[in-house]
Design a protein around this motif. Sequence first.
Motif: not given
Length: 292
Positions: A51-75
Amino acid sequence: MNSKFLGTGVALVTPFKSDLTIDHDALANIVNFNIENGVEYLVVCGTTAESVTITKQEKQDIIETISKTANGRVPLVLGIGGNNTALVIEEIKSTDLSNIDAILSVSPYYSKPTQEGVYQHFKAVSEASPVDIILYNVPGRTSKNMEVATTLRLANDFKNIIAVKEAGNNVSQYLELIKNKPEDFLIISGDDDLALGIVLAGGAGVISVIGQGFPKEFSEMIRLGLKGEVRESYKLHFRLMDVIGYIFEENNPAGIKAVFETLGLCRDSVRLPLVPASNPLKEKIKSFINKF
């Protein structure tokens, strides 16, 4: 008891392509691999995610990919922490937390605050956060231990501080926390090698690095531990014991990325100042997986 964080959470890596941009396809595959093999929740953008070498924008993109893939299946738990309290609060307030169940917030590193400073930092974080908070004590990285008294004071004073990820590799500190914690406060192991013993002593589970490489066996081991099935759970612990040592031998996440490369889930690329696992270490990991 906040049962959604009982069991195994995994601190996901950030997979990179050869040019060190984020490999979102590989990330989605790793998320599915873990959910399908029984982990209870996912930790997004923790230390293991570089996380220390990840930009703000990249962090948002990562959250989006993980949320979309997880799709509410796990917290989902999101890492938001640092040693500038004002910046941590600003990040909490400016992040869309609608898909996030809790934040994991590391005790301030490098600055070496007193225990009162740590308390005041987390008091401010608690007051700013619209979601639950898991404290994160990792003195090997922060160079300052969050003492039991401080953790318990925070646990008693703030309703949205629901757990601590304790990663001091200190069994007596774990046991003191388990013995004296408020009833519904969770003690989560951040040490893969100690996780089973801590669960058997009354811990709530683990936020694991190795768990994402062997999600089926690792999460089953923790579930057996939570049921008090000592012999069966230790059988799995002994099967995984060597590889837990291997992945932390050089640095995290180079070790777990070497596991993923062998499993064909992502490349072993990491961003500087980290470097990939050495060839001898990769060979050990490969040979472990082949036998496993």
